[in-house]
Enzyme design. Structure first.
Site, PDB file in Angstrom:
ATOM      1  N   MET A 102       1.235  -1.610  -0.255  1.00  0.00           N
ATOM      2  CA  MET A 102       0.327  -0.024  -0.356  1.00  0.00           C
ATOM      3  C   MET A 102       0.832   1.415  -0.040  1.00  0.00           C
ATOM      4  SD  MET A 102      -2.457  -1.295   2.743  1.00  0.00           S
ATOM      5  CE  MET A 102      -1.391  -1.710   3.658  1.00  0.00           C
ATOM      6  N   ILE A 159       1.850  -4.780   8.060  1.00  0.00           N
ATOM      7  CA  ILE A 159       3.475  -4.666   8.173  1.00  0.00           C
ATOM      8  C   ILE A 159       3.792  -3.310   7.676  1.00  0.00           C
ATOM      9  CG2 ILE A 159       6.007  -5.134   7.527  1.00  0.00           C
ATOM     10  CD1 ILE A 159       5.107  -8.006   5.882  1.00  0.00           C
ATOM     11  N   GLY A 189       1.720   3.674   4.865  1.00  0.00           N
ATOM     12  CA  GLY A 189       2.348   3.164   4.202  1.00  0.00           C
ATOM     13  C   GLY A 189       2.698   2.244   4.861  1.00  0.00           C
ATOM     14  N   SER A 190       1.758   1.029   3.999  1.00  0.00           N
ATOM     15  CA  SER A 190       2.728  -0.184   4.395  1.00  0.00           C
ATOM     16  C   SER A 190       2.394  -1.615   3.957  1.00  0.00           C
ATOM     17  CB  SER A 190       1.304  -0.364   6.072  1.00  0.00           C
ATOM     18  OG  SER A 190       0.389  -0.209   5.789  1.00  0.00           O
ATOM     19  N   ARG A 191       2.616  -2.919   4.611  1.00  0.00           N
ATOM     20  CA  ARG A 191       1.880  -4.166   3.647  1.00  0.00           C
ATOM     21  C   ARG A 191       1.260  -5.089   4.053  1.00  0.00           C
ATOM     22  NH1 ARG A 191       7.704  -6.825   1.371  1.00  0.00           N
ATOM     23  NH2 ARG A 191       6.558  -9.033   2.098  1.00  0.00           N
TER      24      ARG A 191
END
Length: 232
Positions: A102, A159, A189-191
């Site tokens: 993301m 994450i 911002g991440s995943r």
């Protein structure tokens, strides 16, 4: 239907977790405007971006048996066989994993990839590397959960990324989730990694654009076929 009602239907609602941030951004924009008006314009743009970041649009989730949907908006940054995080208790054997990255422009509300019962939630502090990197799955701050579903046990891991500093979870152990239901949010911002039991036939490839709660990642139906992909 009035014009105001029409506009309201077109604009995605804001998730409650973002309201305080938007207010802070707006106050900062006003202060900056009094210091120097161009700074106020920059602050105003940042406030609009913050509201956009915390949007929580409605989604239409496919509910056919056997489907696994994306838990996050973004693009598929990693596919392959990987050992799940040890804190999930899934063992050391590699499992099929699909990772969705993301950016700061994607919606960050996370949704359940399958219907099932949460049997474990495990948080692990860590670094804040770029979430697009494979080693982010091992080194970064993360929050994982196990979902017992009809297809088997799934691991879903939020994450933190390079900018993210807080992972939010809205669920608890023992809770039942429906596919597409909101379960958490990651700020800035991440995943999200999805570890799947054997038998998954993938419906996405590297670089595929995903929409949380809508895009099908994999299919466990007996007649499902894995789709080949190429990057053009």
């Amino acid at each position: 239907m009035s014009m105001i009602e029409s506009i309201r239907k077109q604009v995605a609602p804001i998730h409650p977790e973002g309201r305080n941030f938007i207010i802070l951004f707006a106050i900062a924009a006003v202060v900056l405007h009094y210091i120097w008006s161009p700074l106020g314009w920059i602050g105003g743009i940042a406030t609009v971006w913050c509201a956009y970041f915390f949007r929580d649009p409605r989604r239409v989730t496919p509910v056919r048996d056997g489907l696994v949907v994306s838990p996050a908006d973004g693009y598929v940054c990693s596919i392959g066989q990987f050992a799940p995080p040890p804190e999930l208790g899934l063992g050391p054997e590699p499992m099929q994993r699909v990772s969705v990255f993301m950016s700061v422009f994607d919606c960050h509300v996370n949704r359940a990839p399958v219907t099932g019962r949460i049997t474990r939630i495990a948080y692990k502090p860590g670094a804040f590397l770029n979430a697009d990197l494979d080693k982010a799955s091992e080194d970064n701050e993360r929050n994982g959960m196990l979902i017992d579903a009809p297809q088997g046990t799934f691991g879903v891991v939020q994450i933190a990324g390079l900018i993210a500093r807080r992972i939010l979870s809205f669920v608890h152990e023992g809770q039942s989730l429906g596919v597409g239901e909101r379960f958490g949010l990651i700020r800035f911002g991440s995943r999200v990694d999805v570890y799947m039991p054997q038998g998954a036939r993938l419906s996405v490839g590297l670089g595929s654009k995903c929409i949380a709660g809508e895009t099908v990642l994999a299919d466990y139906s007996p007649n499902a076929e894995e789709r080949p992909y190429k990057v053009g």
